[in-house]
Design a protein around this motif. Sequence first.
Motif: not given
Length: 186
Positions: A146-156
Amino acid sequence: MVHGGLMGIIQRAMVKACPHVWFERSEMKDRHLVTKRLKEHIADKKKLPILIFPEGTCINNTSVMMFKKGSFEIGGTIHPVAIKYNPQFGDAFWNSSKYNMVSYLLRMMTSWAIVCDVWYMPPMTREEGEDAVQFANRVKSAIAIQGGLTELPWDGGLKRAKVKDTFKEEQQKNYSKMIVGNGSLN
């Protein structure tokens, strides 16, 4: 998270305005107590919904990082909201390793404007056979799209912690497979 200093003063003032569930990240006992408080809160239909930021940290407005599973273990309906800031007039991202809280707040308050797009998405509930991590990932994916953001698999939390050697080795092996081997990660 419970803070001291100026942020602690602000937190205590906010509690008087509306209820909050504060926690101490490092305390395992506190995690169980927070889970209990959250379950009690959602069971009481007279209470307002809870606003949770499941990444557990602020990131730079380009991606969505791993969601903490705790928010998705308590049951109830999730009302996802995608937020994307437009840094044209002022950047809302707080790089806590670069700016302290006071300088960040001063920068925010002296910005020309803080502009953001907000999308209120359809409610989501945990599906049959779906565990908390799978549910969290499904919600995270919907928000990223929805936000056009990259989905990352790691913890912030990686932005403040040393990356584990095993994680680096896994990524090196995957990259090596792409270059030398079969060209596929699967």
